[in-house]
Design a protein around this motif. Sequence first.
Motif: not given
Length: 434
Positions: A108-127
Motif C-alpha cells: 500500500s502507498t499514498y500520493t499527495k497532490t496538495s501544495f505541489y505534493g507536500l500536503i496530503g489533504i488531496k491525492g490518493a491512497v492505493s493498494l
Amino acid sequence: MSLRIVTSSWNVNGQQPREENLDEWLHLLEEHHENLADIYVIGIQEVPSDPASLVLDYYIRNDHWTSRLLLFLSTKGIVMVESARMMGMLLIVAVKPIHLPFLREIRSTYTKTSFYGLIGIKGAVSLRFDLYGESFCFINNHFTAGEKSIEYRNNNYHAVNSKTLFRNCEKQLINDHRYCINFGDFNYRIDDLDVNTVKKLIAENDFQTILDNDQLLKNKKEGKCFEDFNEQPINFSPTYKYDLNSSNFDSSLKQRTPAYTDRIFWREKTEEVLSMEQSMYLSHMAYETSDHKPISAEFVVQIPAMLSSTAVVEFKFEDSYIPWTSEEDGVCVFYVKGYQTSSWDWIGLYPIDFKSPQDYYTYEWSVSGVDETGEDGCMVLFDDVPDIPGYYIFGYWSRKLECILGLSEPFEVTPLSDPQEITVEAPAQEGENV
C-alpha cells in the motif's frame, strides 16, 4: 473460474459512522457465504482527521470507520487484507478467506497532490497485490474541489497515475498492473447548466443531458484524464450535493449545482480478449450521513488459474488430537511445498470470524526442526488453548513474504476432555481450505 469484485466509495463529509446497516452499500445482503463477492474494495474520503485522532488511529487503534466496516465484513466471513490511510482518505481491501493463501506482494502507498505534493489533504491512497498470478491495483482518490478547478483535477489525476509507487515488488506503477480500479471523489462538476435546469433534468430522469455536460467525461474525451479507463453508463442521480440528514439537494445560500463527483473507473491491461467486465453501477440514496451519496460497482474477472492453484502450506488433522481441550497442549501439523520455512514464520490460531491476519487469538513460532523444508511435515504445540469453546482456524504467516501461505479447515476447541460433554454447532464450509 471467475472472481467477483465489489468496489464501494463514499465521501462522508467528516462525519463519524452512524448505527445504521451498511450491508446494501457494501453488497453484503446475501445470506449464503457462497453468494458473496470474492474481493471487497472500500474507499472513504473525508474521514475525520484531527491531529489527535490521527495519532491514535495510526498507531494505537482502528479509526471509527474502519472498526465499523470490519464489523460488517467479518460478520459475513470476509477478512481484511490490509488498509491504507492518508489524512482523511481511507482504503480497505478484504477477501473471502479461501483466497488469502494465494495473495502475494501486498503493498500500500499514498500520493499527495496538495501544495505541489507536500500536503496530503488531496491525492490518493492505493493498494496492490498479486492473486492467482494476476496483478490487481486499487486507487481511492480525492481531487481538488471547486467548479472552475478543472485543470487542477486533471493534474491531480496525472500526478496520482505517474507518481504512485509500490516499493519492493515487481509491479511498482499503476500502469504495470493488469487489473486496475480507480475510484473516489474526483470533484468534477457540470458545465453550462444552471442549478434549476439540472434539478429539472433529474426530476425527468434525463441523466444523459447532464452527463453530456459532465466535466470529467468532456476532459476524458479530449484525452486530458482517464483516457485509458472505462466507466459503465450512469443511470442514477448526481451524488453531490445534498443537505445533511436528507435526500434534498443543497438548500444553502450557495445552492450548489448537483454533480457526479463520485465515480468508479476500471481498466484491464491486455492484448488479448478482455477478461474483466463491470456488471453493476449503483448509487445508494437511503444513506443520509453525508452531503454525498455513496456509490458502488461490481466486476467479474475470469481467472483460469484458480482451478489449478494449491496452497503452499497444508494443515493435517488426526482424530487423536482433535478436538483440542483446555486440559492439554494443542497439536498443529502442517506440510510445505515449494517454500523454505523460517523460524521467524508463525502459526496463528484464529477464531472463525477473524477480521484480519493480525486478529489471532494466539500464535506459535514455526520451528521446523530437522525438516527445514517442511515437506515431510512439521509439528507445533500450542500451550495457550482457548477457554472459550468453538471452532478455530490455523493460518501460516510468512515473515519473508508478509502474507498467509495456508489456512486450515475449522476445528473444534472444547474445555472438556470428553468432547461428548459439550456440543458446538459446526460452521458452514466453502471450498476445501476453509
